[in-house]
Design a protein around this motif. Structure first.
Motif, short mmCIF file in Angstrom:
data_model
loop_
_atom_site.label_atom_id
_atom_site.label_comp_id
_atom_site.label_asym_id
_atom_site.label_seq_id
_atom_site.Cartn_x
_atom_site.Cartn_y
_atom_site.Cartn_z
N THR C 21 0.86 -1.18 0.00
CA THR C 21 0.00 0.00 0.00
C THR C 21 0.90 1.23 0.00
OG1 THR C 21 -0.05 0.19 2.40
CG2 THR C 21 -1.74 -1.20 1.37
N GLY C 22 0.29 2.39 -0.23
CA GLY C 22 1.04 3.64 -0.23
C GLY C 22 1.70 3.89 1.12
N GLY C 23 0.99 3.55 2.19
CA GLY C 23 1.54 3.78 3.53
C GLY C 23 2.80 2.96 3.76
N TRP C 25 4.83 1.81 1.42
CA TRP C 25 5.88 2.36 0.57
C TRP C 25 6.55 3.54 1.25
CZ3 TRP C 25 6.99 7.03 -1.77
CH2 TRP C 25 8.01 7.02 -2.73
N LEU C 26 5.72 4.41 1.86
CA LEU C 26 6.25 5.60 2.52
C LEU C 26 7.15 5.21 3.69
CD1 LEU C 26 3.29 8.12 2.57
CD2 LEU C 26 5.47 8.34 1.38
#
Lengths: 176, 176, 176, 176
Positions: C21-23, C25-26
């Motif tokens: 998810t984007g989270g 990846w961050l």
């Protein structure tokens, strides 16, 4: 700005490796194409406003150079959440980073415009920056902030939250 | 414009991974190289005409800025169907999107030229835009439209349908 | 400058392939994002100084053209160690190449400024290059050299060695 | 020009995937780094000459625009053989395409310079293009041709054949 198309461009050889036809790629990639068009539109209108600002500027202050780099950083950084919107599931953190970066970019652009407006000595003589440009930029920044709040409350709306930006001519007129 | 070469550039490390020699890569990639040359030629002539137009412009209207962004979007977007032409099987949808995007780009460029022609107040004084430029652009757009129709009727012709563009000097002369 | 974001941009489709998810990846990418911000800041301040220099220049010497190409090579090359800092383990050779390239770039920029200062005949008349710019650039180059030495002695400090650059306003004041 | 670094840039995430350290990457990549430096130097000197030419030009002929696009095509295309030199085994076809493209680029640049020299009406008045520039460019093109012949006879020499270019100041002096 042309780099915004890169993540889509890179998906084409992948599609080739999976023996997809062009029609299938278009079907799968349609939401990504819409996302690309949205990002392109936002970045293009930011650049237009930035270009318009610097037509009024004939000298630099140290603060102006700093704000300008901060703004360029937001534009350059925006490519990352754009690519995330194309490729990753649309969670709250992805869409929040996407619209949040745009909001920060709009706020920094407003600060740039306000800085130039407050320093007549760096403006082109005979072509001063009208106060209305500061308000117009502040209004756009506020609409991005609103889109951010909407996207945080209802992430499933995705980048369609940006459609509140269509209100910007209305808000601009009210702010005069 | 330099990004047009990217999909070809990226195929080279892949060729290296498959232990191809340069000669083999050239053999496999020849149709792609021709496609790249075609895309480069089309985009280069669009840019030349766009550059030529803005030598006549000294001020902007809101409509001009909008049309200009629409045109830049078509040029930026064109990289996607270009890459599809390089990599995917040449189906009707691929070749249609490729020549269709070029046609839209030529139409928007004609609208840009017509808009500047219709507004003498934004033209450089002493360097007005002649009416013949509007007709020349309309003729080119019509030839792209013709290439699109040919490619839809006979997709196996592929981007060779663009060869009708070689008629543009003829059409330009007739339109004077 | 926009190419600095490329290695991060390319990690997004990979994250998609691994169903991140984007989270996530961050979280994984945070140190890389900081590295990108550091590289962007360094390159931006180099460009600002370079731009400021050429406002004083109205003609070219053969030496100036040569030094300018050498400088552009260092900026272009810097993308490689930047990408290594993002992606590879932070060994002495990686961090040394990273800060070493920046040091060479700062030294070449100082040579450029010194060359223009020493040749009043290529400067804009009425807008000469003050001697203080040579010292300011030399001071910045010395701080990069210091950061390089710190990073060689203690590579685990990584690009945080660049934080000695925050001393540059102090050194610049002392050098007047 | 910055795109020349791309194939190297892309090899870094691959190195990361194979758990290489920065030092190992540098060892493996050294010949590629030299190749990049060579390509960068060649393209930079072409651009410098091109830039120098257009300082003499104040108007365009149709032929000038055509030659200029042909030249830009060679520069853009050069990225492909550059990437092949980095990645593929140095066969005769790879090194021939590499130095051959440079030779074509140098020839087209010479034609551009000769065209401007032959048309005083498109030159900046008071800043005419000296005939010596035509000869200097022809000499450089001839040296590229010589490098091409050397590389064809002995492909194992690789891009070191380009070292005959170091003769260009000598040839330039002789051609006066």
């Amino acid at each position: 700005m042309t780099l915004l198309v890169l993540p889509l461009l890179e998906s084409i050889p992948e599609a080739a490796a999976e023996h997809m036809t062009g029609g299938e790629w278009l079907e799968v990639g349609l939401p990504q194409l819409i996302g690309f068009a949205v990002s392109f539109g936002v970045v293009a209108s930011f650049w237009a406003e930035h270009h318009r600002l610097f037509e009024h500027v004939r000298a630099y202050t140290r603060r102006l150079v700093g704000l300008n780099f901060a703004w360029m950083f937001t534009i350059c950084f925006l490519q990352l959440p754009s690519a995330m919107v194309y490729s990753l599931p649309s969670t709250r953190s992805v869409i929040g980073l996407y619209i949040g970066t745009m909001t920060v970019s709009a706020v920094v652009l407003t600060l740039l415009v306000a800085h130039v407006h407050a320093h007549p000595e760096i403006q082109e003589p005979g072509h001063p920056l009208p106060r209305a440009r500061v308000w117009a930029n502040a209004a756009v920044a506020a609409l991005f902030g609103l889109a951010f709040v909407i996207a945080m409350i209802a992430p499933q709306i995705n980048y369609f939250a940006l459609f509140v930006l269509f209100l910007s001519p209305v808000v601009e007129r009210l702010s005069r």
